[in-house]
Design a protein around this motif. Structure first.
Motif: not given
Length: 504
Positions: A13, A86-87, A90, A201-202, A212-213, A280
Motif C-alpha cells: 500500500n 486498490k492495486y 503483486t 504498483i502505485g 491505481y494502475d 486484481r
C-alpha cells in the motif's frame, strides 16, 4: 507455511488513504481494497449504466451497451457497495498464498504478478478464500462476510470509470477525469511512459475511486468470458478470456476504460499466459445469504411494477390478478399471468425511468439555485458600483460636458447602466427558469415520489464531487414542497433563500 515478519506498507500500500479497507493475507501480509458505492439501497435496487464507447472501430467488441450495477453490502442501510482491489495483485501477495514457504517482502516482488493463467488466478482466489475462512476471527469487524474473486466486466468498468465519484457525462468519457496527462495515471508503451517494462504498483496517480494502475501496467483478467456487442445488447455467445485496461505494451491511443480484448483460455496445449496480463480482485458475496433476506427479496419482487400506491380502481395489475383468480380455463389463466408479468415489467421500466428523470430535475434545480445566487451577487455588485458612481463619485452637473474617456462621462455611465441591466436580466431569466422547474416537477410527479428521490440524488451529488450543491438541493426540496402545499409562486423568497446559502 513458514513464519514471516509483517510486511512494510510500501510493499502492498504505497499510497495509504484513511478509507482503505484492508484484508489480512498469509505470511503476515495484507490486501488493500476500496469501496465502490452504487446509488442503491434495497437488495433489488440496481442502476442502469452504459459501458463501452461509441466508436465504430471494433464496435463488435467495445460499443456502448446498457448494463446494470448494484452493490453487495450496505452499512447501516446506506448506499450499497462492493469492494475492489486498490492495486493489482503483486508477486509478493500471490506467493504468500500459493507458495509452501513465506516469501521475503522485498521490492522486486512489489510488481504485479503476470505470466499466470486465468486458472492460476482462480486457484489463487480459492486458496485465499479458504485461508480467510479459517482466519475469520482475525478479520476486521468492519468487513462484512464475503469472499474474493475476479471482477466481472461490469464491476471492473464501473470502477475504472470512477463509479459514483464522477458525473454522468464524465462517466461516459473514454477515460476517467484527469488533472494531468495520461502518463501521470497509466503505464503504456513508449519512451515517455513504461518504455517496455512492467512497473511497481502505485507509483502514479489514482482514478477518482482511489484505484491505481486500473489503466495500463498489467492487463487485468475478468471473471466472465468475452462477449460481442449487438448495438444495444451483448451477443449470446460466450467466448474466451476477457482482459481489460491495457498494459505497459499497449499504445497510448488504445488506453481507455472501454478497452477490452479477448484471449484464449488455452494456448496450443497449455493454459494461456502472458508477460503483461495479471489481475486484481473484488470482494463480494452471494445474493441470498439468509432466510430473512430471501423474505425481503420476495417482498420487493412482489412490489415491482405492481403500481403500489394507486387505488384499487386504478391499479391494473391488481385488477388483472383478481380476474385471473376467477378464471377456470388453464390456458386463459396462463395467458393472463403472462400478460400480468409483461405489465409489471413495463411498469417497472417506467418507474425506473421516472426516478432517473426526477433525479435529473432535482440536480438541475440545485444548480439553478446556486446559479441564480451567483448572478444575483454580480447584479448587486454592478448595482452598488452604479450607485456609488452616480451618487458619490460623479457630479451630475458635469456628466454632459465630460470627455467620453472620462469615467464619469455620460457614455461611461450608460455603459455601466447597460452592464447593470444585463446582469439583472440574466439573474431574472435564471430565476424564472428555476421557478419553472419547481412548477414542472411539482406538476409532473407526486409529492412522495419526488421526496423518495431525495437521498439518491443527495448521494449522486456528494459522491461526484458536487457536495457544495447539497445545501442547494435541500433548499430546492423545501421550495417544491412549499409550492405543492400553497400553490404560490414566490420568486422573491426563492431568490432570497438561495442567496442566503451562498452567504454562509
Amino acid at each position: 507455511m513458514g513464519y514471516a515478519q509483517s510486511w512494510d506498507s510500501k510493499f502492498y500500500n504505497p499510497k495509504p488513504a484513511n478509507d482503505d479497507v484492508i484484508l489480512p493475507m498469509p505470511c503476515e501480509g495484507s490486501l488493500v481494497m476500496r469501496k465502490v458505492f452504487t446509488p442503491t439501497r434495497k437488495p433489488l435496487d440496481d442502476v442502469k449504466i452504459v459501458l463501452g464507447n461509441n466508436q465504430k472501430e471494433l464496435g463488435f467488441a467495445e460499443y456502448a451497451t446498457p448494463n446494470y450495477i448494484s452493490g453487495s453490502f450496505s452499512d447501516d442501510g446506506a448506499e450499497r457497495y462492493y469492494l475492489i482491489g486498490k492495486y493489482e495483485i503483486t508477486a509478493l501477495q500471490y506467493q504468500s498464498v500459493m507458495n509452501d514457504n513465506c516469501p521475503t517482502a522485498k521490492t522486486n516482488l512489489a510488481f504485479p504478478i503476470t505470466d499466470i493463467s486465468w486458472f492460476d488466478a482462480v486457484a489463487f482466489t480459492d486458496k485465499y478464500n479458504r485461508w480467510l475462512i479459517e482466519q475469520a476471527k482475525n478479520r476486521s469487524k468492519d468487513l462484512p462476510k464475503g469472499y474474493v474473486r475476479l471482477p466481472t466486466n461490469t464491476e471492473w468498468e464501473y470502477a475504472a470509470r470512477g463509479g459514483s465519484k464522477v458525473s454522468e457525462s464524465e462517466f461516459r468519457e473514454s477515460k476517467f477525469p484527469m488533472v494531468n496527462s495520461l502518463e501521470n495515471y497509466a503505464w503504456f508503451s513508449g519512451a515517455k511512459s513504461a518504455n517496455g517494462k512492467l512497473q511497481l504498483i502505485g507509483r502514479l496517480d489514482a482514478n477518482p475511486l482511489g484505484l491505481y494502475d486500473i489503466l495500463g501496467n498489467a492487463n487485468e483478467m475478468m471473471f466472465d468470458s468475452f462477449r460481442m456487442n449487438k448495438l444495444d445488447r451483448y451477443h449470446g455467445q460466450q467466448g474466451g478470456m476477457t482482459v481489460r485496461g491495457g498494459s505497459y505494451l499497449t499504445p497510448e491511443a488504445s488506453i481507455t476504460t472501454a478497452f477490452k480484448i479477448e484471449k484464449p483460455y488455452y494456448d496450443l496445449q497449455s493454459a494461456y499466459r502472458s508477460k503483461d496480463v495479471g489481475f486484481r480482485l473484488v470482494y463480494t458475496t452471494e445474493v441470498m445469504q439468509s432466510n430473512d433476506l430471501v423474505k425481503e427479496l420476495d417482498k420487493e419482487w412482489n412490489e415491482l411494477g405492481n403500481q403500489a400506491g394507486l387505488s384499487k380502481d386504478d391499479n391494473v395489475v391488481s385488477e388483472l390478478e383478481k380476474i385471473t383468480k376467477q378464471v377456470d380455463d388453464e390456458k386463459t389463466k396462463k395467458e393472463l399471468n403472462q400478460l400480468n408479468s409483461l405489465l409489471r415489467s413495463a411498469n417497472q421500466a417506467r418507474d425506473e425511468q421516472r426516478d432517473r428523470s426526477i433525479q435529473s430535475a432535482l440536480q438541475l434545480g440545485a444548480f439553478l439555485c446556486a446559479n441564480v445566487s451567483d448572478l444575483n451577487a454580480k447584479f448587486e455588485y454592478n448595482n452598488n458600483l452604479y450607485e456609488i458612481m452616480t451618487n458619490e463619485v460623479c457630479d451630475p452637473n458635469e456628466i454632459e460636458t465630460l470627455n467620453e474617456d472620462n469615467m464619469c462621462s455620460k457614455v461611461k455611465l450608460n455603459d455601466l447602466k447597460n452592464v447593470l441591466n444585463e446582469s439583472k436580466n440574466s439573474r431574472d431569466f435564471i430565476l424564472k427558469y428555476y421557478s419553472d422547474t419547481i412548477v414542472n416537477t411539482a406538476t409532473n410527479y407526486e409529492k412522495d415520489t419526488i421526496n423518495n428521490q431525495s437521498k439518491p440524488t443527495q448521494f449522486i451529488l456528494e459522491n461526484s464531487g458536487k457536495a457544495n450543491m447539497s445545501d442547494y438541493l435541500k433548499l430546492y426540496f423545501k421550495h417544491i414542497n412549499k409550492y405543492i402545499e400553497s400553490g404560490k409562486i414566490d420568486r422573491a423568497n426563492w431568490l432570497e433563500t438561495c442567496n442566503e446559502i451562498k452567504g454562509k
